[in-house]
Write an enzyme that holds these catalytic residues in place. Structure first.
Site, PDB file in Angstrom:
ATOM      1  N   ARG A 110      -1.433  -0.081  -2.910  1.00  0.00           N
ATOM      2  CA  ARG A 110      -0.989  -0.716  -4.146  1.00  0.00           C
ATOM      3  C   ARG A 110      -1.969  -1.801  -4.536  1.00  0.00           C
ATOM      4  NH1 ARG A 110       4.947  -3.162  -4.911  1.00  0.00           N
ATOM      5  NH2 ARG A 110       4.068  -4.781  -3.631  1.00  0.00           N
ATOM      6  N   ASP A 209       1.591  -4.224   7.294  1.00  0.00           N
ATOM      7  CA  ASP A 209       1.108  -5.349   8.106  1.00  0.00           C
ATOM      8  C   ASP A 209       1.999  -5.562   9.327  1.00  0.00           C
ATOM      9  OD1 ASP A 209      -1.096  -5.893   6.562  1.00  0.00           O
ATOM     10  OD2 ASP A 209      -0.068  -7.366   5.314  1.00  0.00           O
TER      11      ASP A 209
HETATM   12  C1  PRP Z   1       3.445  -0.298   0.604  1.00  0.00           C
HETATM   13  C2  PRP Z   1       4.497   0.677   1.058  1.00  0.00           C
HETATM   14  C3  PRP Z   1       4.469   1.703  -0.043  1.00  0.00           C
HETATM   15  C4  PRP Z   1       4.181   0.869  -1.257  1.00  0.00           C
HETATM   16  C5  PRP Z   1       5.466   0.658  -1.997  1.00  0.00           C
HETATM   17  O1  PRP Z   1       2.190   0.183   0.901  1.00  0.00           O
HETATM   18  O2  PRP Z   1       4.250   1.203   2.319  1.00  0.00           O
HETATM   19  O3  PRP Z   1       3.480   2.703   0.113  1.00  0.00           O
HETATM   20  O4  PRP Z   1       3.680  -0.391  -0.793  1.00  0.00           O
HETATM   21  O5  PRP Z   1       5.232  -0.025  -3.171  1.00  0.00           O
HETATM   22  P1  PRP Z   1       5.469   0.639  -4.600  1.00  0.00           P
HETATM   23  O6  PRP Z   1       6.775   1.343  -4.537  1.00  0.00           O
HETATM   24  O7  PRP Z   1       5.479  -0.549  -5.516  1.00  0.00           O
HETATM   25  O8  PRP Z   1       4.320   1.570  -4.879  1.00  0.00           O
HETATM   26  P2  PRP Z   1       0.860  -0.687   0.596  1.00  0.00           P
HETATM   27  O9  PRP Z   1       0.335  -0.385  -0.761  1.00  0.00           O
HETATM   28  O10 PRP Z   1       1.120  -2.115   0.926  1.00  0.00           O
HETATM   29  O11 PRP Z   1      -0.191  -0.041   1.597  1.00  0.00           O
HETATM   30  P3  PRP Z   1      -0.186   0.006   3.199  1.00  0.00           P
HETATM   31  O12 PRP Z   1       0.880   0.972   3.623  1.00  0.00           O
HETATM   32  O13 PRP Z   1      -1.557   0.502   3.498  1.00  0.00           O
HETATM   33  O14 PRP Z   1       0.060  -1.377   3.727  1.00  0.00           O
HETATM   34  N1  URA Z   2       5.391  -2.835   0.113  1.00  0.00           N
HETATM   35  C1  URA Z   2       5.849  -3.418   1.231  1.00  0.00           C
HETATM   36  O1  URA Z   2       5.309  -3.205   2.330  1.00  0.00           O
HETATM   37  N2  URA Z   2       6.908  -4.250   1.124  1.00  0.00           N
HETATM   38  C2  URA Z   2       7.506  -4.506  -0.057  1.00  0.00           C
HETATM   39  O2  URA Z   2       8.476  -5.280  -0.080  1.00  0.00           O
HETATM   40  C3  URA Z   2       7.003  -3.900  -1.205  1.00  0.00           C
HETATM   41  C4  URA Z   2       5.943  -3.041  -1.085  1.00  0.00           C
END
Ligand code: PRP
Ligand code: URA
Length: 215
Positions: A110, A209
């Site tokens: 994201r 994270d």
């Molecule tokens: C987080 C989570 C989803 C997304 C949700 O991933 O694991 O994939 O955000 O958010 P949304 O519904 O607004 O799209 P992130 O983009 O933080 O990536 P990561 O899993 O690599 O930490």
């Molecule tokens: N992605 C996350 O990991 N946590 C949130 O709350 C929203 C998006």
């Protein structure tokens, strides 16, 4: 154990064990090791509910006592598709229940400014169109990542798509329903809302994270 919701395609897995484990995950004091274990356990418990509609066929078994007609799965083919990276934490729990499932990967992150999903990887089983798909990601926030993943899968021929998340925001549910209303959503909880940074409130923070200890 599941609860009905205001949305006909959304199932909340509200079993007491699920709710107990989710509460531990939400606690900021829970470290990465325990967090990973809980994601895996919750994924397994969710898969149990999400596969409830799988068809059975009769088979004949000789028990030590007698021959009997009993049931086995009708050869359902499943694909588990984690959205990288946090979705990876849910894969092993599901494979313990469905060891014959194939695993595809969709890489999305994201953008912190726009909150829009950015694609960086996609590798799916070749026969994705013949498989029941379980997209897995702990968090459904704005819904942008889930909708993008569904679109990739549709473009590559996927038909039956289920989305398994641990926590959903109402905003994300509405977004998935508007972009792809035939996707079934399974979640352990529907939280209150998103904050100004697009984080789920109360949520559990950044799932990636916390899983991988990157912050
Ligand atoms: C987080 C989570 C989803 C997304 C949700 O991933 O694991 O994939 O955000 O958010 P949304 O519904 O607004 O799209 P992130 O983009 O933080 O990536 P990561 O899993 O690599 O930490
Ligand atoms: N992605 C996350 O990991 N946590 C949130 O709350 C929203 C998006």
């Amino acid at each position: 154990m599941t609860a009905k919701t205001a949305w006909d395609n959304v199932t909340v897995v509200d079993h007491p064990l699920v709710q107990h484990k989710l509460s531990i995950m939400r606690d900021e004091k829970t470290g990465a090791k325990e967090f990973r274990e809980l994601v895996k356990e919750l994924a397994m418990l969710m898969a149990y509910e999400a596969t409830r509609s799988f068809q059975l066929v009769d088979t004949v078994v000789q028990t030590p006592v007698t021959e009997t007609t009993t049931k086995v799965l009708a050869g359902k083919k499943v694909a588990v598709i984690p959205i990288l990276r946090a979705g990876l934490g849910m894969v092993d729990g599901i494979l313990e229940l469905i060891p014959a499932a194939k695993v595809g990967h969709v890489g999305l992150y994201r953008d912190p400014e726009t909150l829009r999903p950015v694609e960086y990887y996609c590798k799916l089983p070749e026969d994705i169109g013949e498989r029941d798909v379980l997209i897995v990601d702990p968090m459904l926030a704005t819904g942008g990542s889930a909708c993008a993943a569904v679109q990739f899968l549709r473009e590559r021929g996927a038909k039956e798509i289920n989305l398994l998340v641990l926590i959903a925001a109402p905003e994300g549910i509405e977004e998935v329903r508007s972009c792809c209303d035939d996707v079934n959503i399974y979640t352990c909880a529907i939280d209150s809302h998103l904050n100004d940074h697009g984080y789920i409130v109360p949520g559990l923070g950044d799932a990636g994270d916390r899983l991988f200890g990157t912050k």
